[in-house]
Design an enzyme around this catalytic site. Structure first.
Site, PDB file in Angstrom:
ATOM      1  N   GLY A 159     -33.188 -23.692 -13.579  1.00 19.21           N
ATOM      2  CA  GLY A 159     -34.521 -23.260 -13.176  1.00 19.21           C
ATOM      3  C   GLY A 159     -34.707 -21.758 -13.204  1.00 19.21           C
ATOM      4  O   GLY A 159     -35.838 -21.263 -13.096  1.00 19.21           O
ATOM      5  N   LYS A 180     -28.543 -15.216 -15.254  1.00 18.87           N
ATOM      6  CA  LYS A 180     -29.008 -15.894 -14.045  1.00 18.87           C
ATOM      7  C   LYS A 180     -30.015 -14.997 -13.335  1.00 18.87           C
ATOM      8  O   LYS A 180     -29.711 -13.847 -13.012  1.00 18.87           O
ATOM      9  CB  LYS A 180     -27.841 -16.205 -13.114  1.00 18.87           C
ATOM     10  CG  LYS A 180     -28.264 -16.953 -11.852  1.00 18.87           C
ATOM     11  CD  LYS A 180     -27.066 -17.323 -10.997  1.00 18.87           C
ATOM     12  CE  LYS A 180     -27.498 -18.058  -9.744  1.00 18.87           C
ATOM     13  NZ  LYS A 180     -26.338 -18.420  -8.894  1.00 18.87           N
ATOM     14  N   ASP A 192     -39.499 -19.307  -8.678  1.00 22.50           N
ATOM     15  CA  ASP A 192     -40.088 -18.282  -9.530  1.00 22.50           C
ATOM     16  C   ASP A 192     -39.146 -17.850 -10.650  1.00 22.50           C
ATOM     17  O   ASP A 192     -39.470 -16.965 -11.439  1.00 22.50           O
ATOM     18  CB  ASP A 192     -40.512 -17.060  -8.706  1.00 22.50           C
ATOM     19  CG  ASP A 192     -39.357 -16.417  -7.935  1.00 22.50           C
ATOM     20  OD1 ASP A 192     -38.185 -16.722  -8.235  1.00 22.50           O
ATOM     21  OD2 ASP A 192     -39.623 -15.609  -7.034  1.00 22.50           O
ATOM     22  N   ARG A 250     -23.376 -13.952 -16.741  1.00 27.89           N
ATOM     23  CA  ARG A 250     -22.164 -14.672 -16.377  1.00 27.89           C
ATOM     24  C   ARG A 250     -21.654 -15.485 -17.567  1.00 27.89           C
ATOM     25  O   ARG A 250     -22.416 -15.866 -18.451  1.00 27.89           O
ATOM     26  CB  ARG A 250     -22.383 -15.540 -15.143  1.00 27.89           C
ATOM     27  CG  ARG A 250     -23.517 -16.538 -15.219  1.00 27.89           C
ATOM     28  CD  ARG A 250     -23.713 -17.233 -13.873  1.00 27.89           C
ATOM     29  NE  ARG A 250     -24.518 -18.443 -14.003  1.00 27.89           N
ATOM     30  CZ  ARG A 250     -24.660 -19.348 -13.047  1.00 27.89           C
ATOM     31  NH1 ARG A 250     -24.068 -19.178 -11.890  1.00 27.89           N
ATOM     32  NH2 ARG A 250     -25.393 -20.424 -13.243  1.00 27.89           N
ATOM     33  N   ASP A 325     -24.361 -31.112  -8.918  1.00 28.73           N
ATOM     34  CA  ASP A 325     -24.840 -30.232  -9.980  1.00 28.73           C
ATOM     35  C   ASP A 325     -24.122 -28.890  -9.980  1.00 28.73           C
ATOM     36  O   ASP A 325     -24.338 -28.071 -10.875  1.00 28.73           O
ATOM     37  CB  ASP A 325     -26.358 -30.018  -9.868  1.00 28.73           C
ATOM     38  CG  ASP A 325     -26.776 -29.480  -8.508  1.00 28.73           C
ATOM     39  OD1 ASP A 325     -26.625 -30.223  -7.523  1.00 28.73           O
ATOM     40  OD2 ASP A 325     -27.236 -28.329  -8.433  1.00 28.73           O
ATOM     41  N   ASN A 326     -23.262 -28.672  -8.989  1.00 27.56           N
ATOM     42  CA  ASN A 326     -22.464 -27.443  -8.951  1.00 27.56           C
ATOM     43  C   ASN A 326     -20.991 -27.706  -9.258  1.00 27.56           C
ATOM     44  O   ASN A 326     -20.139 -26.850  -8.987  1.00 27.56           O
ATOM     45  CB  ASN A 326     -22.586 -26.770  -7.576  1.00 27.56           C
ATOM     46  CG  ASN A 326     -23.977 -26.219  -7.325  1.00 27.56           C
ATOM     47  OD1 ASN A 326     -24.701 -25.901  -8.257  1.00 27.56           O
ATOM     48  ND2 ASN A 326     -24.359 -26.118  -6.065  1.00 27.56           N
TER      49      ASN A 326
END
Length: 572
Positions: A159, A180, A192, A250, A325-326
């Site tokens: 996102g 990121k 946002d 990253r 998801d991590n």
């Protein structure tokens, strides 16, 4: 020169073979020369100069484009992207007052083949800020789902991150570069697409700190901050504040995660799921072949994921947001949010103020990792026949025993022990219980246990100034622990005092990224003083060796009183 000469020799040999003028014996020479040529060409590549400008540097071929792409090219938020692994979307650049906060020399030189002088160029800063997209880049946002705090959260995805491309460096390593905080994507939901300076500094420093601790992790190459404003309610208490936007560059071998497979299985996109899993095996586990390849993939990922969680436990690292998801499918630590290193030892240490129930506390990390691996079992199951699903579950059910063994092994090493003996974990539990009762610092008690002899452990004069040991000594049962520890060491006839202390110095760091240290650097950085970020990176790059500058800054001293007031949340 060597490579050119050897390629010429190989060409001549190949011509002779075709004409039938070489014997069978000569084939061995050909094989040798080809290997030699390969080595010399690799040596030549390593001798190529590092890139000093972004105009000299470019991405490699983007193999990820083999996977299904979102058919919709417009960048707007969509809750249900289908039959796609990625969406093509460009970063939204930072604009105002760009400044380079910090960079990792090791990541630039040894991963990206960049000369450190490149950081002095405006084009490098603009590259990190998303304002300079290279011609060789095809920016992508990854679609994935996940279980967050134990609940299926449906479609998630990148996102606020953009995968810029893949890079094969001089050593032949494959790395994916990702920004990121680089703006909105179809997966931004209500966000946002931005990240703020405080969270970006924390991710940058911890990624690099974990690497130097010897723990598999994504890397952080650089951080850029701007004057572009973003609004954040840091503690979700109804008091938002304006902060500055920042971006981290990253790096990871891959950003695929458990949730990458979960979303496809949940949406019944089985052919896309199969295509993605086959791609992951082909690119990242090429030694896995045959009809049982999905079982073997799970076994590989599962055991290495447990290994990773055990490494976290052994240095007192608590991830803070162990959602599926991590969790990386390449078994590296990713997505540094509200993490923390245990200080005053408490098994239910929670670094994330958003985790009110303590689901992701220190002592539950392995339990949660096993729970997450069960979700990976469910995601892979549609690719398997019924009989194979049973075998998949057998592998899964064996993981708890494996985790207990690895945890015992890890803490045994922290005590300087080398052999597996009955009662080892009871000895560790005895020490941890004493640490809990005395609220002793996790990192320093293990470090200081290896800084004095066994005889000196019970001598207050010998341990004077060793603040963690002094605190531990205050408990009436401390001498009982020392006696049990001494007897255990004696049981290893080859384990001398010198070897024990050397063993402990190798695995017990003196410096870890404590939250108060990060917060101190962040406070200065907010005033455009990035000196402490650089100092921390320098110190944490050699965490097992005493450093005078670190000592002067109190990085191995008792945490300051104000450290107890620090709160870290999911807000970033």
């Amino acid at each position: 020169m060597y490579g050119l000469l050897m390629r010429l020799v190989i060409a001549l040999i190949h011509t002779s073979l075709v004409r039938g003028t070489f014997s069978r014996v000569s084939l061995k020479h050909t094989h040798f020369l080809r290997n030699y040529t390969s080595l010399m060409m690799e040596k030549e590549t390593l001798c190529e100069p590092l890139k000093k400008s972004m105009s000299e540097w470019q991405f490699s071929e983007l193999k990820l484009l083999q996977l299904p792409l979102d058919e919709i090219k417009e960048n707007y938020v969509r809750r249900n992207v289908q039959n796609a692994v990625f969406s093509e979307v460009s970063p939204t650049p930072l604009r105002e007052g760009l400044k380079l906060v910090a960079y990792s020399k090791d990541a630039l030189v040894n991963i990206l083949d960049m000369d450190p002088s490149i950081t002095e160029t405006q084009e490098f800063v603009e590259f990190i800020a998303g304002a300079r997209v290279l011609d060789s880049s095809i920016p992508l946002a990854h679609r994935y789902g996940g279980h967050q705090f134990g609940v299926w959260a449906m479609q998630l995805g990148d996102g606020r991150a953009h995968l810029l491309g893949e890079y094969i460096n001089r050593k032949g390593e494959h790395w994916e570069l990702q920004l990121k905080g680089s703006g909105m994507t179809p997966y931004s939901r209500s966000g946002d697409g931005r990240a703020v300076l405080r969270s970006s500094i924390r991710e940058f420093l911890c990624s690099e700190a974990m690497y130097y601790l010897g723990i598999p992790t994504s890397r952080a190459a650089a951080v850029v901050v701007s004057r572009d404003p973003v609004e954040r309610d840091q503690f979700y208490n109804g008091f938002p504040q304006q902060e500055r936007a920042a971006i981290v560059l990253r790096l990871a071998p891959s950003w695929f995660r458990f949730g990458s497979l979960e979303i496809l299985a949940r949406q019944h996109e089985i052919e896309t799921l199969r295509q993605l899993v086959d791609y992951i095996i082909q690119e990242h586990y090429p030694y896995i072949e045959g009809k049982n390849k999905y079982l073997r993939l799970f076994a590989e990922v599962a055991h290495k994921t447990v290994d990773l969680a055990v490494m976290w436990q052994c240095v007192g690292f608590t991830h803070g947001v162990l959602n599926t998801d991590n969790m990386s499918l390449l078994n590296v630590t990713i997505d540094y949010g509200p993490f923390g290193f245990v200080e005053a030892y408490h098994p239910r240490f929670v670094p994330n103020s958003s985790d009110g129930e303590g689901r992701y506390c220190y002592s539950k990390q392995i339990e949660v990792v096993l729970w997450n691996l069960e979700k990976l079992v469910q995601a892979l199951s549609p690719l398997l026949e019924e009989v194979d699903r049973g075998e998949l579950l057998e592998i899964y059910y064996s993981l708890e025993g494996y985790a207990n063994f690895k945890l015992s092994q890890g803490f045994r090493r922290k005590l300087g022990l080398t052999k597996d003996m009955p009662g080892d974990m009871q000895l560790v539990d005895k020490l941890l219980r004493l640490m809990e009762l005395t609220e002793t610092d996790f990192t320093m008690v293990f470090r200081q246990l290896g800084e004095v002899s066994l005889e000196e452990l019970v001598d207050p004069e010998a341990t004077k100034g060793l603040w963690a040991l002094e605190k531990l000594q205050s408990h009436k049962d401390f001498e009982d622990f020392v006696m049990a520890y001494s007897m255990r060491i004696t049981a290893e006839t080859e384990l001398t005092e010198t070897i024990r202390r050397e063993n402990m110095a190798r695995v017990n760091p003196r410096y870890v990224l404590r939250n108060w240290m990060a917060q101190s650097a962040i406070a200065r950085a907010e005033k455009d003083d990035f000196s402490e970020v650089a100092l921390l990176l320098h110190v944490l790059s050699n965490p097992y060796v005493r450093q005078e500058e670190a000592e002067r800054n109190g990085y191995a001293s008792p945490p300051p009183g104000w450290a107890k007031t620090i709160r870290v949340s999911c807000s970033s």
